[in-house]
Design an enzyme around this catalytic site. Structure first.
Site, PDB file in Angstrom:
ATOM      1  N   ASP A  42     -11.385  -6.608   6.644  1.00  0.00           N
ATOM      2  CA  ASP A  42     -10.091  -7.247   6.940  1.00  0.00           C
ATOM      3  C   ASP A  42      -9.788  -7.177   8.431  1.00  0.00           C
ATOM      4  OD1 ASP A  42      -9.876  -7.487   4.209  1.00  0.00           O
ATOM      5  OD2 ASP A  42      -8.457  -5.836   3.971  1.00  0.00           O
ATOM      6  N   GLN A  75     -21.328   8.263  13.265  1.00  0.00           N
ATOM      7  CA  GLN A  75     -20.903   8.408  11.862  1.00  0.00           C
ATOM      8  C   GLN A  75     -19.764   9.423  11.701  1.00  0.00           C
ATOM      9  OE1 GLN A  75     -22.151   6.541   9.087  1.00  0.00           O
ATOM     10  NE2 GLN A  75     -22.859   5.356  10.846  1.00  0.00           N
ATOM     11  N   ASP A  79     -10.670  14.537   2.401  1.00  0.00           N
ATOM     12  CA  ASP A  79     -11.158  13.339   3.090  1.00  0.00           C
ATOM     13  C   ASP A  79     -11.358  12.169   2.133  1.00  0.00           C
ATOM     14  OD1 ASP A  79     -11.215  14.639   5.520  1.00  0.00           O
ATOM     15  OD2 ASP A  79     -13.285  15.331   5.264  1.00  0.00           O
ATOM     16  N   ASN A  80     -11.035  12.365   0.861  1.00  0.00           N
ATOM     17  CA  ASN A  80     -11.265  11.318  -0.141  1.00  0.00           C
ATOM     18  C   ASN A  80     -10.008  10.502  -0.431  1.00  0.00           C
ATOM     19  OD1 ASN A  80     -14.005  11.984  -0.690  1.00  0.00           O
ATOM     20  ND2 ASN A  80     -13.281  13.777  -1.825  1.00  0.00           N
ATOM     21  N   ASP A 105       0.850  -1.188   0.000  1.00  0.00           N
ATOM     22  CA  ASP A 105       0.000   0.000   0.000  1.00  0.00           C
ATOM     23  C   ASP A 105       0.887   1.240   0.000  1.00  0.00           C
ATOM     24  OD1 ASP A 105      -2.244  -1.569   0.068  1.00  0.00           O
ATOM     25  OD2 ASP A 105      -2.614  -1.318   2.210  1.00  0.00           O
TER      26      ASP A 105
END
Length: 287
Positions: free
Chosen positions: A242, A231, A132-133, A20
């Protein structure tokens, strides 16, 4: 964490290892490679240069990734000591990214034994972060090149398989399809999986399937509600499944009751979704 007996290589995982690679990018970078701000895609030819460019551009974070490797990594984190309770097998390339992946698996105290080949580069997953994406681009590459006869069948490696108490490999829908179950009902798949032939007849097989925000399904078939969370505390749900598996496995290898395993799974997922990527604090606070 539990205080029952724990030893090296009790947990065996096998899957697609990915490195990653996370970095903050701008809109121009996304546009250059035709990416949406919040998406998950498999790399195409037009994305080949993305990974090298991402590394050159910015401050980059590397983590040992791929679904199964994430899960055994989380299990090891939950258990803490001894190190190398979790074993992982998969395929990487003989390249720079492969060396980084080996180092990151070692830092996570996972006993990773990679089959290394030079036909395909190490699999990677780029996390291109804007605000935040996160736009995720995965290039499986070497992860698809595992050769059982050149790695799993080797005496030293097979000994690690035999040493394990718990194995983690499959994904429910694919598993059901491969075995011709002819149903997509998760509870039914769980029952059919539990009834498959088994070497050790002294103990019944435990089967657990997660379903995102929906109830986890465990044979006998039991539904376990997930932990409620505000949330606003959710940062990134990509590693939730995972992480649940990792937490669950950490308790299962210590022969804890099913309810405790589910609780450990929910705890791990609850921690990880409050962070960016499949990352975790130094130590768990699970009792």
């Amino acid at each position: 964490m539990f205080l029952s007996s724990r030893s090296e290589n009790m947990l065996f995982g096998m899957g697609n290892p990915l490195l990653d690679i996370s970095a903050v990018v701008d809109k121009d970078f996304l546009d250059k490679f035709g990416l949406k701000p919040n998406d998950q895609i498999l790399a195409e030819d037009k994305h080949k240069a993305l990974f090298e460019e991402l590394v050159k551009r910015n401050k980059v974070e590397y983590h040992a990734g791929g679904s199964t490797q994430n899960s055994v990594k989380i299990a090891q984190w939950m258990i803490q000591k001894p190190h190398k309770v979790a074993t992982f097998f998969g395929c990487i390339g003989t390249d720079h990214f492969g060396e980084i992946l080996k180092k990151k698996a070692e830092e996570a105290h996972v006993d990773a034994h990679y089959y290394e080949q030079n036909e395909e580069p190490t699999g990677t997953c780029a996390a291109c972060i804007t605000g935040d994406n996160r736009s995720l681009v995965a290039n499986l590459a070497a992860a698809n090149c595992y050769k059982k006869e050149k790695h799993l069948d080797l005496d030293g490696n097979w000994e690690l398989v035999e040493k394990a108490k718990v194995y983690y490999i499959a994904e429910a829908a694919t598993f059901a399809k491969e075995l011709g179950f002819e149903t997509d009902d998760i509870a039914e798949i769980a029952k059919k999986t539990q009834n498959l032939p088994k070497e050790n007849t002294k103990r019944q097989r435990v089967v657990v399937f997660t379903q995102g925000k929906d109830d986890a399904v465990a044979t006998k078939v039991t539904m376990f509600p997930v932990v409620d969370i505000d949330q606003n505390d959710i940062v990134d749900t990509n590693g939730a499944g995972d992480s649940f598996v990792g937490g669950f496995l950490s308790a299962l290898v210590q022969e804890r009751p099913l309810e405790e395993c589910i609780r450990a799974g929910h705890y791990a997922a609850n921690i990880i979704i409050k962070r960016v990527g499949c990352t975790f604090p130094e130590k768990p606070d699970f009792h």
